[in-house]
Write an enzyme that holds these catalytic residues in place. Structure first.
Site, PDB file in Angstrom:
ATOM      1  N   PRO A 148       0.797  -1.223   0.000  1.00 53.59           N
ATOM      2  CA  PRO A 148       0.000   0.000   0.000  1.00 53.59           C
ATOM      3  C   PRO A 148       0.831   1.277   0.000  1.00 53.59           C
ATOM      4  CG  PRO A 148      -0.110  -1.087   2.142  1.00 53.59           C
ATOM      5  CD  PRO A 148       0.592  -2.016   1.215  1.00 53.59           C
ATOM      6  N   ASN A 149       0.327   2.228  -0.739  1.00 53.15           N
ATOM      7  CA  ASN A 149       0.846   3.584  -0.859  1.00 53.15           C
ATOM      8  C   ASN A 149       2.125   3.697  -1.677  1.00 53.15           C
ATOM      9  OD1 ASN A 149      -1.247   4.836   0.720  1.00 53.15           O
ATOM     10  ND2 ASN A 149      -0.285   3.869   2.494  1.00 53.15           N
ATOM     11  N   ARG A 201       5.015  11.069  -2.278  1.00 53.90           N
ATOM     12  CA  ARG A 201       4.664  10.903  -0.859  1.00 53.90           C
ATOM     13  C   ARG A 201       5.928  10.934  -0.006  1.00 53.90           C
ATOM     14  NH1 ARG A 201       4.055   5.617   2.093  1.00 53.90           N
ATOM     15  NH2 ARG A 201       3.276   6.217   4.129  1.00 53.90           N
ATOM     16  N   TYR A 243      11.195   8.722   1.425  1.00 60.09           N
ATOM     17  CA  TYR A 243      11.181   7.709   0.378  1.00 60.09           C
ATOM     18  C   TYR A 243      11.893   8.104  -0.913  1.00 60.09           C
ATOM     19  CZ  TYR A 243       7.692   5.784   3.511  1.00 60.09           C
ATOM     20  OH  TYR A 243       7.046   5.291   4.622  1.00 60.09           O
ATOM     21  N   ASN A 282       8.015  -5.664  -1.082  1.00 62.27           N
ATOM     22  CA  ASN A 282       7.971  -4.504  -0.203  1.00 62.27           C
ATOM     23  C   ASN A 282       6.533  -4.448   0.317  1.00 62.27           C
ATOM     24  OD1 ASN A 282       7.809  -2.060   1.100  1.00 62.27           O
ATOM     25  ND2 ASN A 282       9.037  -0.962  -0.418  1.00 62.27           N
ATOM     26  N   ALA A 307       3.225  -1.002   4.855  1.00 59.85           N
ATOM     27  CA  ALA A 307       2.593  -1.053   6.174  1.00 59.85           C
ATOM     28  C   ALA A 307       2.094  -2.444   6.549  1.00 59.85           C
ATOM     29  CB  ALA A 307       1.439  -0.055   6.246  1.00 59.85           C
ATOM     30  N   GLU A 329      12.603  -9.471   1.476  1.00 60.57           N
ATOM     31  CA  GLU A 329      11.804  -8.321   1.918  1.00 60.57           C
ATOM     32  C   GLU A 329      12.624  -7.054   1.721  1.00 60.57           C
ATOM     33  OE1 GLU A 329       9.608  -6.762   6.019  1.00 60.57           O
ATOM     34  OE2 GLU A 329      10.888  -8.533   6.073  1.00 60.57           O
ATOM     35  N   HIS A 345      12.552  -2.704   2.177  1.00 61.96           N
ATOM     36  CA  HIS A 345      11.963  -1.453   2.660  1.00 61.96           C
ATOM     37  C   HIS A 345      12.862  -0.315   2.215  1.00 61.96           C
ATOM     38  CE1 HIS A 345       8.921  -3.326   5.154  1.00 61.96           C
ATOM     39  NE2 HIS A 345       9.837  -4.213   5.473  1.00 61.96           N
ATOM     40  N   ARG A 357      12.546   4.295  12.657  1.00 67.34           N
ATOM     41  CA  ARG A 357      11.268   5.000  12.595  1.00 67.34           C
ATOM     42  C   ARG A 357      10.447   4.698  13.837  1.00 67.34           C
ATOM     43  NH1 ARG A 357       8.715   4.714   6.909  1.00 67.34           N
ATOM     44  NH2 ARG A 357       7.564   6.430   7.819  1.00 67.34           N
TER      45      ARG A 357
END
Length: 147
Positions: free
Chosen positions: A11-12, A19, A24, A75, A78, A99, A101, A108
């Site tokens: 998502p996103n 964003r 990012y 990726n 969330a 995975e 990110h 974070r």
């Protein structure tokens, strides 16, 4: 043996480049896809690149990869921190998953420090920006070997 790598984005990530560019970066998801396809060509791999904001769709794509792909880059965004369903789907797949990110999730908010996906991934790359995708593809190439 197939030399296809499934690249799934959660998502996103469709908003990548606009964003929170301070976190990012300025690269778009299309930029990432183009670079991965170029690198894949150099490595003799094919890329199946997808993005969804829907957990169930990601689960379906993971399941559909069984017997079809040599490996995957995920990726989960969330969903890393919340999705047991994605973790379960990955446990049922017959291919290695790395995975990725873009940001360092460990620097974070505390809720981002745990990833359900990490428990079933063969490796995790985080905090190296979109370059992490390319590093993951190079690692998968070594893991799946040459045919």
């Amino acid at each position: 043996m197939t030399r296809t790598v499934l690249v799934l984005n959660g998502p996103n990530l469709n908003l990548l480049g606009t964003r929170q560019p301070d976190i990012y970066g300025a690269d778009t998801l299309a930029d990432v896809e183009a670079r991965l396809k170029s690198l894949a060509g150099d490595l003799g791999l094919e890329i199946d690149f997808r993005q969804s904001n829907h957990e169930g769709e990601l689960v379906t794509w993971i399941q559909e990869g069984r017997g079809r792909v040599a490996g995957a880059i995920l990726n989960p965004a969330a969903y890393s921190h919340t999705s047991v369903a994605i973790m379960d789907a990955l446990q049922a797949c017959d291919y290695p998953v790395i995975e990725v990110h873009i940001s360092n999730i460990h620097r974070r908010e505390p809720f981002r420090h745990h990833s359900h996906v990490s428990a079933v991934a063969v490796g995790v790359i985080c905090g190296l920006g979109v370059q992490g995708y390319e590093l993951a593809l190079q690692a998968l190439d070594r893991i799946i070997g040459r045919t």
